[in-house]
Design a protein around this motif. Structure first.
Motif, PDB file in Angstrom:
ATOM      1  N   SER A 191     158.992  51.173  29.660  1.00 46.89           N
ATOM      2  CA  SER A 191     159.664  51.454  28.308  1.00 46.89           C
ATOM      3  C   SER A 191     159.771  50.322  27.536  1.00 46.89           C
ATOM      4  O   SER A 191     160.207  49.075  27.898  1.00 46.89           O
ATOM      5  CB  SER A 191     161.215  51.836  28.881  1.00 46.89           C
ATOM      6  OG  SER A 191     162.047  51.414  27.611  1.00 46.89           O
ATOM      7  N   GLU A 192     159.463  50.544  25.976  1.00 51.97           N
ATOM      8  CA  GLU A 192     159.559  49.551  24.933  1.00 51.97           C
ATOM      9  C   GLU A 192     160.927  48.923  24.961  1.00 51.97           C
ATOM     10  O   GLU A 192     161.034  47.647  24.701  1.00 51.97           O
ATOM     11  CB  GLU A 192     158.822  49.908  24.033  1.00 51.97           C
ATOM     12  CG  GLU A 192     158.525  49.087  22.827  1.00 51.97           C
ATOM     13  CD  GLU A 192     158.026  49.564  21.560  1.00 51.97           C
ATOM     14  OE1 GLU A 192     157.787  50.756  21.510  1.00 51.97           O
ATOM     15  OE2 GLU A 192     157.853  48.825  20.735  1.00 51.97           O
ATOM     16  N   LEU A 193     161.638  49.751  25.076  1.00 54.28           N
ATOM     17  CA  LEU A 193     162.967  49.527  24.756  1.00 54.28           C
ATOM     18  C   LEU A 193     163.614  48.553  25.777  1.00 54.28           C
ATOM     19  O   LEU A 193     164.432  47.618  25.547  1.00 54.28           O
ATOM     20  CB  LEU A 193     163.905  50.824  24.796  1.00 54.28           C
ATOM     21  CG  LEU A 193     165.379  50.843  23.972  1.00 54.28           C
ATOM     22  CD1 LEU A 193     164.883  50.577  22.512  1.00 54.28           C
ATOM     23  CD2 LEU A 193     166.070  52.425  23.986  1.00 54.28           C
TER      24      LEU A 193
ATOM     25  N   HIS B  11     161.724  57.353  29.852  1.00 54.28           N
ATOM     26  CA  HIS B  11     162.114  57.073  28.509  1.00 54.28           C
ATOM     27  C   HIS B  11     163.281  57.769  28.152  1.00 54.28           C
ATOM     28  O   HIS B  11     164.298  57.065  27.243  1.00 54.28           O
ATOM     29  CB  HIS B  11     161.016  57.746  27.577  1.00 54.28           C
ATOM     30  CG  HIS B  11     159.643  56.982  27.617  1.00 54.28           C
ATOM     31  ND1 HIS B  11     159.460  55.580  27.363  1.00 54.28           N
ATOM     32  CD2 HIS B  11     158.467  57.444  28.058  1.00 54.28           C
ATOM     33  CE1 HIS B  11     158.294  55.350  27.559  1.00 54.28           C
ATOM     34  NE2 HIS B  11     157.650  56.294  27.958  1.00 54.28           N
ATOM     35  N   ASN B  12     163.930  58.801  28.534  1.00 57.29           N
ATOM     36  CA  ASN B  12     165.072  59.428  28.184  1.00 57.29           C
ATOM     37  C   ASN B  12     166.263  58.488  28.697  1.00 57.29           C
ATOM     38  O   ASN B  12     167.181  58.510  28.070  1.00 57.29           O
ATOM     39  CB  ASN B  12     165.357  60.787  28.691  1.00 57.29           C
ATOM     40  CG  ASN B  12     164.548  61.820  28.078  1.00 57.29           C
ATOM     41  OD1 ASN B  12     164.206  61.585  26.588  1.00 57.29           O
ATOM     42  ND2 ASN B  12     164.216  62.804  28.468  1.00 57.29           N
ATOM     43  N   CYS B  13     166.136  58.022  29.901  1.00 60.04           N
ATOM     44  CA  CYS B  13     167.257  57.302  30.321  1.00 60.04           C
ATOM     45  C   CYS B  13     167.183  55.958  29.484  1.00 60.04           C
ATOM     46  O   CYS B  13     168.480  55.650  29.264  1.00 60.04           O
ATOM     47  CB  CYS B  13     166.710  56.601  31.858  1.00 60.04           C
ATOM     48  SG  CYS B  13     166.940  57.895  33.029  1.00 60.04           S
ATOM     49  N   TRP B  14     166.343  55.121  29.072  1.00 60.61           N
ATOM     50  CA  TRP B  14     166.407  54.290  28.252  1.00 60.61           C
ATOM     51  C   TRP B  14     166.889  54.375  26.946  1.00 60.61           C
ATOM     52  O   TRP B  14     167.800  53.780  26.597  1.00 60.61           O
ATOM     53  CB  TRP B  14     164.951  53.569  28.185  1.00 60.61           C
ATOM     54  CG  TRP B  14     164.790  52.704  29.287  1.00 60.61           C
ATOM     55  CD1 TRP B  14     164.155  52.927  30.630  1.00 60.61           C
ATOM     56  CD2 TRP B  14     165.578  51.298  29.995  1.00 60.61           C
ATOM     57  NE1 TRP B  14     164.134  52.155  31.575  1.00 60.61           N
ATOM     58  CE2 TRP B  14     165.086  51.017  31.147  1.00 60.61           C
ATOM     59  CE3 TRP B  14     166.472  50.502  29.474  1.00 60.61           C
ATOM     60  CZ2 TRP B  14     165.471  49.852  31.997  1.00 60.61           C
ATOM     61  CZ3 TRP B  14     167.029  49.387  29.994  1.00 60.61           C
ATOM     62  CH2 TRP B  14     166.318  49.029  31.116  1.00 60.61           C
ATOM     63  N   GLN B  15     166.499  55.533  26.421  1.00 62.75           N
ATOM     64  CA  GLN B  15     166.936  55.954  25.086  1.00 62.75           C
ATOM     65  C   GLN B  15     168.396  56.205  24.998  1.00 62.75           C
ATOM     66  O   GLN B  15     169.071  55.850  24.252  1.00 62.75           O
ATOM     67  CB  GLN B  15     166.288  57.025  24.286  1.00 62.75           C
ATOM     68  CG  GLN B  15     165.228  56.708  23.477  1.00 62.75           C
ATOM     69  CD  GLN B  15     163.974  57.724  23.613  1.00 62.75           C
ATOM     70  OE1 GLN B  15     163.797  58.797  24.077  1.00 62.75           O
ATOM     71  NE2 GLN B  15     162.700  57.022  23.305  1.00 62.75           N
ATOM     72  N   GLN B  16     168.936  56.754  25.942  1.00 61.49           N
ATOM     73  CA  GLN B  16     170.419  57.282  26.220  1.00 61.49           C
ATOM     74  C   GLN B  16     170.983  56.228  26.785  1.00 61.49           C
ATOM     75  O   GLN B  16     172.367  56.130  27.182  1.00 61.49           O
ATOM     76  CB  GLN B  16     170.452  58.511  26.793  1.00 61.49           C
ATOM     77  CG  GLN B  16     169.812  59.810  26.102  1.00 61.49           C
ATOM     78  CD  GLN B  16     169.692  60.956  27.028  1.00 61.49           C
ATOM     79  OE1 GLN B  16     170.092  61.101  28.149  1.00 61.49           O
ATOM     80  NE2 GLN B  16     168.858  61.957  26.358  1.00 61.49           N
ATOM     81  N   GLN B  17     170.372  55.201  27.199  1.00 58.51           N
ATOM     82  CA  GLN B  17     171.117  53.938  28.015  1.00 58.51           C
ATOM     83  C   GLN B  17     171.766  54.715  29.407  1.00 58.51           C
ATOM     84  O   GLN B  17     172.802  54.156  29.849  1.00 58.51           O
ATOM     85  CB  GLN B  17     172.021  53.314  27.152  1.00 58.51           C
ATOM     86  CG  GLN B  17     171.211  52.374  26.080  1.00 58.51           C
ATOM     87  CD  GLN B  17     170.374  51.236  26.713  1.00 58.51           C
ATOM     88  OE1 GLN B  17     171.216  50.135  27.254  1.00 58.51           O
ATOM     89  NE2 GLN B  17     169.154  50.996  26.734  1.00 58.51           N
TER      90      GLN B  17
ATOM     91  N   GLN C 258     165.109  44.747  25.142  1.00 58.98           N
ATOM     92  CA  GLN C 258     166.361  44.389  25.500  1.00 58.98           C
ATOM     93  C   GLN C 258     166.203  43.202  26.523  1.00 58.98           C
ATOM     94  O   GLN C 258     167.211  42.606  26.515  1.00 58.98           O
ATOM     95  CB  GLN C 258     167.157  45.576  26.091  1.00 58.98           C
ATOM     96  CG  GLN C 258     167.306  46.417  25.131  1.00 58.98           C
ATOM     97  CD  GLN C 258     168.200  47.780  25.703  1.00 58.98           C
ATOM     98  OE1 GLN C 258     168.550  47.778  26.773  1.00 58.98           O
ATOM     99  NE2 GLN C 258     168.227  48.676  24.992  1.00 58.98           N
TER     100      GLN C 258
ATOM    101  N   GLU D 208     158.813  60.783  30.733  1.00 55.86           N
ATOM    102  CA  GLU D 208     159.627  61.441  29.991  1.00 55.86           C
ATOM    103  C   GLU D 208     161.174  61.009  30.529  1.00 55.86           C
ATOM    104  O   GLU D 208     161.867  60.757  29.721  1.00 55.86           O
ATOM    105  CB  GLU D 208     159.368  63.050  29.946  1.00 55.86           C
ATOM    106  CG  GLU D 208     160.102  63.856  28.628  1.00 55.86           C
ATOM    107  CD  GLU D 208     159.461  63.430  27.416  1.00 55.86           C
ATOM    108  OE1 GLU D 208     158.589  62.815  27.324  1.00 55.86           O
ATOM    109  OE2 GLU D 208     160.198  64.082  26.532  1.00 55.86           O
TER     110      GLU D 208
END
Ligand SMILES: C[S@@+](CC[C@H](N)C(=O)[O-])C[C@H]1O[C@@H](n2cnc3c(N)ncnc32)[C@H](O)[C@@H]1O
Length: 216
Positions: free
Chosen positions: A67-69, A7-13, A73, A4
């Motif tokens: 992370s998929e993000l 995932h948050n790090c990547w979502q919030q960049q 990227q 979690e």
């Protein structure tokens, strides 16, 4: 560190660990060190590191990333074509020279990797708290049966002055974690005290990056 969190790090960049250039030690050390270059390079917890593109000039590279993000990227920012396929609990990002298993590193099986000649760890071991570091190394040993070489870039600072990640991992701990290996050699050291670590500036009294060459 739970999934979690990342995932948050990547979502919030919030990816201050990411470097906009190839790590300065990588070309220097890779030219000095030897491993079986006919085999694949493995980069656990790889993020979208540009180091993987640099390493792909040496041979095939396989990364592992939660992370998929990050994976998207990684290819899109270099305008590289890739394909994605679902494989059990993972997605497999496939490219001419760099593939990535997207999913939980701890769930990877040896048969999902080619024969590995070099493991590249930049900010992977130090991303994990102490018990997870033990499990990370156990899993690395299971995935890469050897003969294999690991280039490990680790970080040391007074842990009581800051909470991780990145965590401080002392030379003594590195030697303990890899006590099964044939050799653990300290091959480079960078004094980063007062200087940034990738995009982040830490308020610590001492900051040292150490490179180890580990073989088993
Ligand atoms: C500190 S970053 C380092 C990334 C990369 N090595 C670099 O140098 O930029 C740690 C990375 O590990 C990934 N990660 C954390 N736990 C993971 C796990 N269990 N399996 C796969 N990747 C994981 C995170 O999403 C994050 O991208």
């Amino acid at each position: 560190m739970h999934s979690e969190f990342w995932h948050n790090c990547w979502q919030q960049q919030r990816i201050g660990f990411h470097q906009y250039d190839v790590h300065p030690l990588l070309p220097v050390l890779v030219s000095q060190l030897s491993w079986d270059r006919s085999k694949t390079v493995f980069a656990p917890l790889c993020g979208k590191s540009l180091d993987l593109w640099w390493l792909s000039q040496q041979g095939k590279v396989i990364g592992a990333e939660l992370s998929e993000l990050a994976c998207q990227q990684f290819y899109q920012q270099q305008e590289q074509k890739f394909s994605v396929s679902a494989q059990g609990d993972f997605q497999y990002f496939s490219h001419q020279s760099v593939d990535i298993w997207q999913g939980d590193y701890f769930a990877l099986k040896p048969e999902q990797l080619d024969e590995i000649g070099l493991i590249y760890d930049r900010a992977a071991l130090i991303a994990l708290p102490s018990q997870m570091r033990i499990d990370y190394v156990k899993q690395l040993k299971k995935l890469c049966t050897g003969p294999v070489s690991l280039l490990l870039l680790s970080l040391e600072y007074p842990q009581e002055e800051m909470s991780g990640p990145p965590f401080s991992v002392t030379e003594q701990e590195v030697r303990q974690l890899f006590d099964y290996s044939a050799s653990v050699e300290l091959v480079a050291l960078r004094n980063l005290t007062g200087r940034p670590f990738a995009q982040r500036q830490f308020n610590v009294s001492k900051l040292v990056e150490k490179a180890y060459w580990i073989r088993w």
